[in-house]
Design a protein around this motif. Structure first.
Motif, PDB file in Angstrom:
ATOM      1  N   GLY B  30       0.812  -1.214   0.000  1.00 26.94           N
ATOM      2  CA  GLY B  30       0.000   0.000   0.000  1.00 26.94           C
ATOM      3  C   GLY B  30       0.844   1.262   0.000  1.00 26.94           C
ATOM      4  N   LEU B  31       2.096   1.131   0.385  1.00 28.28           N
ATOM      5  CA  LEU B  31       2.986   2.292   0.446  1.00 28.28           C
ATOM      6  C   LEU B  31       3.839   2.449  -0.813  1.00 28.28           C
ATOM      7  CD1 LEU B  31       4.196   2.018   4.154  1.00 28.28           C
ATOM      8  CD2 LEU B  31       2.579   3.666   3.203  1.00 28.28           C
ATOM      9  N   ARG B  32       3.612   1.555  -1.778  1.00 29.38           N
ATOM     10  CA  ARG B  32       4.388   1.590  -3.016  1.00 29.38           C
ATOM     11  C   ARG B  32       4.415   2.975  -3.659  1.00 29.38           C
ATOM     12  NH1 ARG B  32       2.185  -0.789  -7.377  1.00 29.38           N
ATOM     13  NH2 ARG B  32       0.466  -1.303  -5.993  1.00 29.38           N
ATOM     14  N   ASP B  33       3.228   3.585  -3.747  1.00 34.65           N
ATOM     15  CA  ASP B  33       3.132   4.865  -4.454  1.00 34.65           C
ATOM     16  C   ASP B  33       3.182   6.066  -3.525  1.00 34.65           C
ATOM     17  OD1 ASP B  33       0.785   4.049  -3.373  1.00 34.65           O
ATOM     18  OD2 ASP B  33      -0.487   4.801  -4.978  1.00 34.65           O
ATOM     19  N   GLY B  34       3.894   5.911  -2.425  1.00 33.49           N
ATOM     20  CA  GLY B  34       4.098   7.059  -1.552  1.00 33.49           C
ATOM     21  C   GLY B  34       3.468   6.939  -0.175  1.00 33.49           C
ATOM     22  N   GLU B  35       3.724   7.923   0.641  1.00 34.13           N
ATOM     23  CA  GLU B  35       3.282   7.889   2.035  1.00 34.13           C
ATOM     24  C   GLU B  35       1.770   7.823   2.168  1.00 34.13           C
ATOM     25  OE1 GLU B  35       4.513  11.569   3.843  1.00 34.13           O
ATOM     26  OE2 GLU B  35       2.785  12.623   3.011  1.00 34.13           O
ATOM     27  N   LYS B  36       1.355   7.209   3.267  1.00 31.21           N
ATOM     28  CA  LYS B  36      -0.071   7.151   3.606  1.00 31.21           C
ATOM     29  C   LYS B  36      -0.216   7.245   5.119  1.00 31.21           C
ATOM     30  CE  LYS B  36      -2.084   4.850  -0.343  1.00 31.21           C
ATOM     31  NZ  LYS B  36      -0.835   4.922  -1.142  1.00 31.21           N
ATOM     32  N   GLN B  81      13.621   1.680  -0.842  1.00 26.93           N
ATOM     33  CA  GLN B  81      12.883   1.089  -1.964  1.00 26.93           C
ATOM     34  C   GLN B  81      13.383  -0.306  -2.341  1.00 26.93           C
ATOM     35  OE1 GLN B  81      10.146   3.730  -2.068  1.00 26.93           O
ATOM     36  NE2 GLN B  81      10.215   2.561  -3.976  1.00 26.93           N
ATOM     37  N   ARG B  82      14.568  -0.649  -1.846  1.00 27.11           N
ATOM     38  CA  ARG B  82      15.129  -1.957  -2.208  1.00 27.11           C
ATOM     39  C   ARG B  82      14.305  -3.122  -1.690  1.00 27.11           C
ATOM     40  NH1 ARG B  82      21.255  -1.341  -0.339  1.00 27.11           N
ATOM     41  NH2 ARG B  82      20.239   0.048   1.142  1.00 27.11           N
ATOM     42  N   ILE B  83      13.411  -2.859  -0.723  1.00 30.50           N
ATOM     43  CA  ILE B  83      12.596  -3.982  -0.249  1.00 30.50           C
ATOM     44  C   ILE B  83      11.750  -4.540  -1.380  1.00 30.50           C
ATOM     45  CG2 ILE B  83      12.466  -3.233   2.148  1.00 30.50           C
ATOM     46  CD1 ILE B  83       9.500  -2.491   1.506  1.00 30.50           C
ATOM     47  N   TYR B  84      11.426  -3.701  -2.351  1.00 30.11           N
ATOM     48  CA  TYR B  84      10.622  -4.199  -3.470  1.00 30.11           C
ATOM     49  C   TYR B  84      11.430  -5.136  -4.358  1.00 30.11           C
ATOM     50  CZ  TYR B  84       7.252  -0.790  -1.876  1.00 30.11           C
ATOM     51  OH  TYR B  84       6.374  -0.093  -1.104  1.00 30.11           O
ATOM     52  N   GLU B  85      12.722  -4.914  -4.376  1.00 29.59           N
ATOM     53  CA  GLU B  85      13.593  -5.864  -5.100  1.00 29.59           C
ATOM     54  C   GLU B  85      13.505  -7.234  -4.442  1.00 29.59           C
ATOM     55  OE1 GLU B  85      17.646  -4.710  -5.998  1.00 29.59           O
ATOM     56  OE2 GLU B  85      17.118  -2.606  -5.676  1.00 29.59           O
ATOM     57  N   GLN B 113       1.147  -7.477  -6.608  1.00 24.58           N
ATOM     58  CA  GLN B 113       1.288  -6.022  -6.662  1.00 24.58           C
ATOM     59  C   GLN B 113       2.511  -5.553  -5.895  1.00 24.58           C
ATOM     60  OE1 GLN B 113      -0.785  -4.121  -8.586  1.00 24.58           O
ATOM     61  NE2 GLN B 113      -1.427  -6.155  -9.225  1.00 24.58           N
ATOM     62  N   VAL B 114       3.221  -6.470  -5.307  1.00 25.10           N
ATOM     63  CA  VAL B 114       4.386  -6.077  -4.512  1.00 25.10           C
ATOM     64  C   VAL B 114       5.590  -5.907  -5.422  1.00 25.10           C
ATOM     65  CG1 VAL B 114       5.751  -6.597  -2.479  1.00 25.10           C
ATOM     66  CG2 VAL B 114       3.437  -7.446  -2.655  1.00 25.10           C
ATOM     67  N   THR B 115       5.433  -4.973  -6.347  1.00 24.35           N
ATOM     68  CA  THR B 115       6.513  -4.719  -7.289  1.00 24.35           C
ATOM     69  C   THR B 115       6.605  -3.222  -7.492  1.00 24.35           C
ATOM     70  OG1 THR B 115       4.935  -4.916  -9.107  1.00 24.35           O
ATOM     71  CG2 THR B 115       6.174  -6.879  -8.517  1.00 24.35           C
ATOM     72  N   GLN B 116       7.690  -2.822  -8.097  1.00 27.97           N
ATOM     73  CA  GLN B 116       7.856  -1.385  -8.332  1.00 27.97           C
ATOM     74  C   GLN B 116       7.283  -0.972  -9.666  1.00 27.97           C
ATOM     75  OE1 GLN B 116      12.054  -1.063  -7.387  1.00 27.97           O
ATOM     76  NE2 GLN B 116      11.580   0.887  -6.421  1.00 27.97           N
TER      77      GLN B 116
END
Lengths: 116, 116
Positions: B30-36, B81-85, B113-116
């Motif tokens: 849910g945080l992929r596209d920025g802060e929430k 952001q490397r966690i998405y790797e 959806q857990v991708t960049q």
DNA sequence: ATATTACATGAGTATATAGTTATATAGAAA
DNA sequence: TTTCTATATAACTATATACTCATGTAATAT
């Protein structure tokens, strides 16, 4: 969020769970340079035979390692070398999180044997 | 195996442990596209406020996310952001493990959806 | 000051997991 | 067959973790 997505998250979480145990990481590290039997892994890891055997079963269930039985021995080996990439990434992140100077950081990284 | 190595394995295992929970992966996704803020993450994840708040704390303790308080709201964002790797690697491995045909495999990957 | 909104946290419960000890199983050797 | 070696597993204990419900706290609004 769909049901299917939920299943995917559960699946991925289980994979990470298999890696979330020091003894299992130690075992995986011990398999870096090729297959080993249970007795060898017991020696390397410093765990008890029963415990190592259980961890091996968990790793196998998660498809991280393969088992091949030869004679009375059971040889285990890494299923997919890419797990070491995972470990490298994590090590890199942990190292960069550590609020220590570059030299100490380097020293820490060099202690991490979970690399290819 | 040295004491220092043992510490390293414990450290790495803790990192993986933070990722080994479906709800936390959902939050990270849910945080992929920025802060929430928390309320937004509660809606996205479908969890209770108390539970999401606890998971956020775990993710923050593991340095996976950062917290910034603005007014009465608390905004969380990805630290690295490397966690998405990591997630990509895991998704790739899980997908390649699945004994299904290539088309279904592709379909599965597209649901992740857990991708960049 | 009181109420409201947003978030965090304590208490309690249920479940999962790691570990130990003892035992079972399976293949090889005597 | 009996024995030995190698590995797996069952039973049990201890601890960790996720979750819920209730409550605490802090900033804002009325």
């Amino acid at each position: 969020m769909s049901q299917l997505d939920d299943q995917a998250f559960i699946h991925i979480a289980k994979y990470f769970q298999a890696l979330a145990e020091p003894m299992r990481l130690k075992i995986l590290n011990g398999l870096r340079d090729g297959e080993k039997n249970v007795t060898e892994l017991v020696e390397i890891s410093g765990g008890t035979q029963a415990n190592v055997s259980k961890h091996l079963n968990i790793l196998k269930s998660s498809r991280l390692i393969k088992r091949e039985s030869r004679g009375t021995k059971a040889y285990y080996s890494i299923s997919d070398q890419r797990i070491y990439e995972l470990c490298n990434l994590v090590c890199g992140q942990i190292a960069s999180q550590m609020s220590i100077d570059a030299a100490a950081n380097e020293a820490f990284i060099s202690t991490l044997q979970v690399t290819q």
